[in-house]
Design a protein around this motif. Structure first.
Motif, PDB file in Angstrom:
ATOM      1  N   GLY A 383      44.182  36.740  53.102  1.00  0.00           N
ATOM      2  CA  GLY A 383      43.302  36.547  54.243  1.00  0.00           C
ATOM      3  C   GLY A 383      41.972  37.255  54.147  1.00  0.00           C
ATOM      4  N   CYS A 384      41.563  37.663  52.967  1.00  0.00           N
ATOM      5  CA  CYS A 384      40.251  38.301  52.772  1.00  0.00           C
ATOM      6  C   CYS A 384      39.258  37.192  52.437  1.00  0.00           C
ATOM      7  CB  CYS A 384      40.311  39.355  51.671  1.00  0.00           C
ATOM      8  SG  CYS A 384      41.496  40.677  52.008  1.00  0.00           S
ATOM      9  N   GLN A 385      38.691  36.602  53.462  1.00  0.00           N
ATOM     10  CA  GLN A 385      37.964  35.346  53.284  1.00  0.00           C
ATOM     11  C   GLN A 385      36.612  35.510  52.604  1.00  0.00           C
ATOM     12  OE1 GLN A 385      38.091  32.786  56.747  1.00  0.00           O
ATOM     13  NE2 GLN A 385      39.897  33.844  57.523  1.00  0.00           N
ATOM     14  N   ASN A 386      36.142  36.751  52.472  1.00  0.00           N
ATOM     15  CA  ASN A 386      34.867  36.967  51.788  1.00  0.00           C
ATOM     16  C   ASN A 386      35.040  37.198  50.288  1.00  0.00           C
ATOM     17  OD1 ASN A 386      33.110  36.709  54.011  1.00  0.00           O
ATOM     18  ND2 ASN A 386      33.605  38.781  54.676  1.00  0.00           N
ATOM     19  N   MET A 387      36.284  37.300  49.828  1.00  0.00           N
ATOM     20  CA  MET A 387      36.541  37.452  48.398  1.00  0.00           C
ATOM     21  C   MET A 387      36.286  36.118  47.689  1.00  0.00           C
ATOM     22  SD  MET A 387      37.633  40.510  47.412  1.00  0.00           S
ATOM     23  CE  MET A 387      38.282  42.020  48.147  1.00  0.00           C
ATOM     24  N   GLU A 388      35.548  36.181  46.591  1.00  0.00           N
ATOM     25  CA  GLU A 388      35.245  34.977  45.828  1.00  0.00           C
ATOM     26  C   GLU A 388      35.749  35.126  44.395  1.00  0.00           C
ATOM     27  OE1 GLU A 388      31.349  33.408  46.294  1.00  0.00           O
ATOM     28  OE2 GLU A 388      31.125  34.143  48.345  1.00  0.00           O
ATOM     29  N   SER A 389      35.414  34.172  43.573  1.00  0.00           N
ATOM     30  CA  SER A 389      35.924  34.127  42.206  1.00  0.00           C
ATOM     31  C   SER A 389      35.509  35.328  41.384  1.00  0.00           C
ATOM     32  CB  SER A 389      35.436  32.845  41.519  1.00  0.00           C
ATOM     33  OG  SER A 389      35.904  31.702  42.214  1.00  0.00           O
ATOM     34  N   VAL A 390      34.333  35.872  41.665  1.00  0.00           N
ATOM     35  CA  VAL A 390      33.826  36.999  40.887  1.00  0.00           C
ATOM     36  C   VAL A 390      34.783  38.187  40.944  1.00  0.00           C
ATOM     37  CG1 VAL A 390      31.915  38.645  40.650  1.00  0.00           C
ATOM     38  CG2 VAL A 390      31.444  36.259  41.224  1.00  0.00           C
ATOM     39  N   ALA A 391      35.423  38.394  42.092  1.00  0.00           N
ATOM     40  CA  ALA A 391      36.355  39.515  42.242  1.00  0.00           C
ATOM     41  C   ALA A 391      37.476  39.430  41.212  1.00  0.00           C
ATOM     42  CB  ALA A 391      36.931  39.527  43.655  1.00  0.00           C
ATOM     43  N   LEU A 392      38.087  38.255  41.067  1.00  0.00           N
ATOM     44  CA  LEU A 392      39.177  38.095  40.110  1.00  0.00           C
ATOM     45  C   LEU A 392      38.683  38.127  38.672  1.00  0.00           C
ATOM     46  CD1 LEU A 392      41.719  35.495  41.527  1.00  0.00           C
ATOM     47  CD2 LEU A 392      41.832  37.968  41.492  1.00  0.00           C
ATOM     48  N   GLU A 393      37.462  37.689  38.450  1.00  0.00           N
ATOM     49  CA  GLU A 393      36.916  37.754  37.099  1.00  0.00           C
ATOM     50  C   GLU A 393      36.845  39.203  36.626  1.00  0.00           C
ATOM     51  OE1 GLU A 393      33.216  35.703  37.212  1.00  0.00           O
ATOM     52  OE2 GLU A 393      34.121  33.743  37.649  1.00  0.00           O
ATOM     53  N   HIS A 394      36.480  40.101  37.509  1.00  0.00           N
ATOM     54  CA  HIS A 394      36.453  41.520  37.162  1.00  0.00           C
ATOM     55  C   HIS A 394      37.861  42.034  36.858  1.00  0.00           C
ATOM     56  CE1 HIS A 394      32.237  42.041  37.891  1.00  0.00           C
ATOM     57  NE2 HIS A 394      32.321  41.660  39.153  1.00  0.00           N
ATOM     58  N   ILE A 395      38.825  41.613  37.639  1.00  0.00           N
ATOM     59  CA  ILE A 395      40.217  42.021  37.394  1.00  0.00           C
ATOM     60  C   ILE A 395      40.655  41.553  36.011  1.00  0.00           C
ATOM     61  CG2 ILE A 395      42.606  41.711  38.124  1.00  0.00           C
ATOM     62  CD1 ILE A 395      41.085  43.541  39.958  1.00  0.00           C
ATOM     63  N   GLY A 396      40.339  40.327  35.665  1.00  0.00           N
ATOM     64  CA  GLY A 396      40.705  39.799  34.358  1.00  0.00           C
ATOM     65  C   GLY A 396      40.071  40.562  33.207  1.00  0.00           C
ATOM     66  N   ARG A 397      38.830  41.021  33.405  1.00  0.00           N
ATOM     67  CA  ARG A 397      38.125  41.713  32.326  1.00  0.00           C
ATOM     68  C   ARG A 397      38.592  43.157  32.149  1.00  0.00           C
ATOM     69  NH1 ARG A 397      33.238  39.397  34.883  1.00  0.00           N
ATOM     70  NH2 ARG A 397      32.740  37.450  33.822  1.00  0.00           N
ATOM     71  N   TRP A 398      38.956  43.831  33.249  1.00  0.00           N
ATOM     72  CA  TRP A 398      39.147  45.269  33.191  1.00  0.00           C
ATOM     73  C   TRP A 398      40.578  45.740  33.432  1.00  0.00           C
ATOM     74  CZ3 TRP A 398      35.071  47.643  31.228  1.00  0.00           C
ATOM     75  CH2 TRP A 398      33.812  47.072  31.400  1.00  0.00           C
ATOM     76  N   CYS A 399      41.488  44.843  33.782  1.00  0.00           N
ATOM     77  CA  CYS A 399      42.876  45.250  34.089  1.00  0.00           C
ATOM     78  C   CYS A 399      43.863  44.510  33.194  1.00  0.00           C
ATOM     79  CB  CYS A 399      43.194  44.995  35.570  1.00  0.00           C
ATOM     80  SG  CYS A 399      42.128  45.879  36.722  1.00  0.00           S
ATOM     81  N   PRO A 400      43.955  44.881  31.946  1.00  0.00           N
ATOM     82  CA  PRO A 400      44.840  44.149  31.009  1.00  0.00           C
ATOM     83  C   PRO A 400      46.321  44.330  31.295  1.00  0.00           C
ATOM     84  CG  PRO A 400      43.971  46.127  29.979  1.00  0.00           C
ATOM     85  CD  PRO A 400      43.252  45.994  31.281  1.00  0.00           C
ATOM     86  N   GLY A 401      46.683  45.350  32.106  1.00  0.00           N
ATOM     87  CA  GLY A 401      48.098  45.598  32.392  1.00  0.00           C
ATOM     88  C   GLY A 401      48.611  44.892  33.631  1.00  0.00           C
ATOM     89  N   LEU A 402      47.834  43.986  34.207  1.00  0.00           N
ATOM     90  CA  LEU A 402      48.248  43.297  35.433  1.00  0.00           C
ATOM     91  C   LEU A 402      49.545  42.513  35.209  1.00  0.00           C
ATOM     92  CD1 LEU A 402      47.059  42.949  38.339  1.00  0.00           C
ATOM     93  CD2 LEU A 402      46.306  40.675  37.593  1.00  0.00           C
ATOM     94  N   LEU A 403      50.539  42.771  36.080  1.00  0.00           N
ATOM     95  CA  LEU A 403      51.843  42.107  35.983  1.00  0.00           C
ATOM     96  C   LEU A 403      52.059  41.088  37.094  1.00  0.00           C
ATOM     97  CD1 LEU A 403      54.094  45.224  35.204  1.00  0.00           C
ATOM     98  CD2 LEU A 403      53.150  43.567  33.571  1.00  0.00           C
ATOM     99  N   GLU A 404      51.527  41.356  38.292  1.00  0.00           N
ATOM    100  CA  GLU A 404      51.741  40.463  39.436  1.00  0.00           C
ATOM    101  C   GLU A 404      50.412  40.225  40.148  1.00  0.00           C
ATOM    102  OE1 GLU A 404      54.754  41.857  42.070  1.00  0.00           O
ATOM    103  OE2 GLU A 404      56.154  42.338  40.467  1.00  0.00           O
ATOM    104  N   LEU A 405      50.174  38.983  40.512  1.00  0.00           N
ATOM    105  CA  LEU A 405      48.973  38.605  41.253  1.00  0.00           C
ATOM    106  C   LEU A 405      49.360  37.664  42.378  1.00  0.00           C
ATOM    107  CD1 LEU A 405      45.894  38.531  41.639  1.00  0.00           C
ATOM    108  CD2 LEU A 405      45.828  36.644  39.991  1.00  0.00           C
ATOM    109  N   SER A 406      48.941  38.031  43.596  1.00  0.00           N
ATOM    110  CA  SER A 406      49.265  37.226  44.775  1.00  0.00           C
ATOM    111  C   SER A 406      47.991  36.954  45.547  1.00  0.00           C
ATOM    112  CB  SER A 406      50.276  37.964  45.660  1.00  0.00           C
ATOM    113  OG  SER A 406      50.545  37.230  46.831  1.00  0.00           O
ATOM    114  N   LEU A 407      47.687  35.677  45.758  1.00  0.00           N
ATOM    115  CA  LEU A 407      46.515  35.252  46.514  1.00  0.00           C
ATOM    116  C   LEU A 407      46.966  34.360  47.649  1.00  0.00           C
ATOM    117  CD1 LEU A 407      44.170  34.316  43.515  1.00  0.00           C
ATOM    118  CD2 LEU A 407      44.253  36.488  44.764  1.00  0.00           C
TER     119      LEU A 407
END
Length: 638
Positions: A383-407
């Motif tokens: 429900g964070c309606q101001n979050m856009e694609s750029v936010a997840l792009e940063h996660i993809g670039r800098w968080c290689p250990g991500l195990l779970e993602l919920s949107l």
């Protein structure tokens, strides 16, 4: 020599007790083995009883206090006791005439007795397994729950007093929805149970004297749950933490109207070792959270829902809680990117982040989190309606250990975000996408190609997701075990067949996938023999052929939902139950061609059935008498 007692004469109590405990730790057959041990002789029964460590009671009914007295007298070594009034209350709903009993709990019964396997139920002495949970329901089975009316009573302070006197070594006590107990009962616990380390008072009406007494008498208390606790004020919690705050490690205070900043200030002042804190309150302001941050610098888990708090509160958390690993922020209206940026700068060990209904957050704050918190493993954005694609792009670039993602309901996130997630998060195992309207096959293809370790994929209301995505998942994610495709209206038999051929699923949810036919389900039945959960509700064109194939191909199936399937008939149910002998739960409302005969088929054919949801008018009197405890009825009269 025949008839001679060669064991009891040679083994002292201490050694025999150790043998019994080892038998109890033996795995799946431990309960049966311990029952057998307890039937050997009185000495063995006594030692087996003395080794029991935990008990779980459904304590509603006119004998609740008596049941607790008997348990406390017979099992004096109990260290963990859980009393939950919802167990019998829930079983009484839906017109079920008897309390729910599962597995070994079926059969003749009297209040206060221990449920035993069929082959030994007739014995007078009733053994218990020391490593398994004891379940007791104080309702006699010949007395319908619904007929007790106002005569039905609950666990009171009298029963709690019996427990306190009989089990002085009690370490963990859970009292959930025990509405009839008061401070008097807690005072008895505090006076007798000095070793208490964990106390759960969820939804109990407890006054200040009870909490203060616990603080004074239970100096070893480490965990305290006060969710939905009314009847007290700040005075009660303040009095408790002043006396035992040094030992407190975990505290949950949620939906308590009395909670103010004064309580949080006391927690911050007296609980320096606190590691886990959950606070939900409309009255708490920033000053209370700041007191917690400054005083509880060992915090590792922090879950907050405090509408009145703002940026200053989370700035303090970022400054004073460097050990924080899990942060959950829910329904915050007063904090912005500044707050989350402070968290990112100060909490480098963050592994879990939940952002729920935080409307003022933008991509900028999540960029700081991604760059600073390299250990991030689980991320949920809802429900964070101001979050856009750029936010997840940063996660993809800098968080290689991500195990779970919920949107969840993130309408501005597009397919391009998943290109970076696929490239950078190769360890991703779980992906939830709910009401993300701009995500299509392209996004799922990026995930499939880069995240080959995916084991769970859940897509709800994915109106742009179709067979192309499923084929890519099937080709690349061979470890997929759980798949949810609720109301994904573009998914057809072709995509489902690809999944069946390559992914040995254990759980599958196809609710509302209108294009799925008997052919797709046939492929699943033949390709996924280990399936234990299946939801095929609102599949309007499947027929008995699909159920017959499932019955033949999925013998391990335990749960099935087939509501709103207008073409399924009693014949299909006969095929289903003939092969799925492990079935425990079935939902089949609004299936117009299923009659009372089909309901009877499920009840008679599924000996392990625990829950059956169906329209009440389809249940015959004979079926009702036979399966009362497992029946749940849909309310159709509204």
């Amino acid at each position: 020599m025949r008839g001679a007692d060669l064991i009891n004469a040679a083994l002292p109590d201490e050694l025999l007790d150790d043998v019994i405990r080892r038998v109890g730790a033996g795995g799946g057959g431990a309960k049966r083995d311990l029952d057998a041990c307890a039937l050997v002789c009185r000495r063995w029964r006594r030692l087996e009883r003395a080794s029991r460590r935990s008990a779980r009671l459904a304590a509603s009914g006119d004998r609740a206090d008596e049941v607790l007295r008997l348990v406390a007298e017979r099992f004096t070594a109990l260290a963990e006791v859980s009393v939950d009034e919802r167990l019998t209350a829930a079983s009484g709903s839906g017109s079920a005439t008897r309390p729910y009993r599962s597995g070994m709990e079926r059969g003749p019964y009297r209040a206060g007795m221990i449920h035993m396997p069929n082959q030994i139920r007739r014995r007078r002495r009733l053994p218990l397994a020391s490593n398994l949970t004891l379940k007791i329901s104080p309702f006699p089975l010949d007395q319908p729950v619904g007929d007790q009316g106002s005569e039905r009573s609950c666990l009171t302070d009298v029963g709690l007093g019996h427990l306190a006197r009989g089990c002085r070594g009690l370490e963990k006590l859970s009292l959930v929805w025990c509405s009839a107990i008061s401070s008097t009962g807690l005072v008895r616990i505090a006076e007798n149970c000095k070793k208490l380390t964990s106390l759960d008072l969820q939804a109990c009406f407890i006054g200040n004297p009870g909490l203060i007494a616990i603080g004074e008498g239970c100096k070893l208390l480490r965990k305290l749950n006060l969710r939905f606790v009314e009847g007290t004020t700040d005075e009660g919690l303040i009095g408790l933490v002043k006396n035992c705050g040094q030992s407190l490690v975990s505290l949950a205070v949620a939906n308590c109207q009395w909670l103010t900043d004064a309580s949080l200030h006391a927690v911050g002042s007296h609980c320096p070792n606190l590691e886990i804190l959950s606070v939900e309150s409309d009255r708490v302001q920033s000053v209370g959270i700041i007191s917690i941050a400054k005083g509880c610098r060992q915090l590792k888990t922090l879950k907050l829902q405090c509408i009145g708090a703002g940026d200053d509160a989370l700035d303090a958390v970022g400054s004073f809680c460097p050990l924080l690993e899990i942060l959950s922020l829910n329904n915050f209206e007063g904090f912005t990117d500044r707050s989350l940026t402070s968290i990112a700068k100060g909490c480098k060990n963050l592994t879990d982040l939940v952002l729920n209904e935080c409307h003022l957050l933008t991509d900028r704050s999540l960029e700081f989190v991604a760059r600073s918190c390299k250990k991030l493993a689980r991320l949920k954005i809802s429900g964070c309606q101001n979050m856009e694609s750029v936010a997840l792009e940063h996660i993809g670039r800098w968080c290689p250990g991500l195990l779970e993602l919920s949107l969840i309901f993130c309408p501005r996130i597009q397919n391009s975000a998943f290109l970076e997630i696929g490239r950078g998060c190769s360890l991703l195992r779980t992906l939830y996408l709910v009401d993300c309207s701009r995500i299509s096959d392209s996004a799922l293809s990026h995930i499939a190609q880069g995240c080959k370790n995916l084991t769970e994929l859940s897509i709800r209301h994915g109106y742009e997701v179709g067979d192309k995505a499923l084929m890519s998942i099937a080709e690349n994610c061979k470890s997929l075990r759980e798949l949810t495709l609720q109301f994904c209206e573009r998914v057809s038999d072709a995509g489902l067949s690809a999944i069946a051929e390559n992914c040995p699923l254990h759980k599958l949810n196809l609710c509302g996938c209108q294009l799925i036919t008997d052919s797709g389900l046939t492929a699943i039945a033949r390709g996924c023999p280990d399936l234990v959960f299946l939801d095929i509700s609102v599949l309007r064109i499947i027929s008995d052929i699909a159920l017959a194939e499932i019955g033949d191909g999925c013998p391990k199936l335990k749960e099935i939902a087939l509501s709103h399937c207008p073409e399924v008939t009693n014949v299909g149910l006969e095929h289903l139950v003939r092969g799925c002998l492990q079935l425990e739960s079935c939902q089949m409302v609004y299936c117009r061609r299923i009659t009372s005969s089909g309901v009877a088929t499920i009840v008679s054919g599924c000996t392990r059935l625990k829950k059956l949801l169906v329209e009440e008018w389809k249940v015959s009197e004979r079926t009702r008498r036979r399966a009362g405890p497992v029946l749940s009825f849909l309310c159709t009269g509204l």
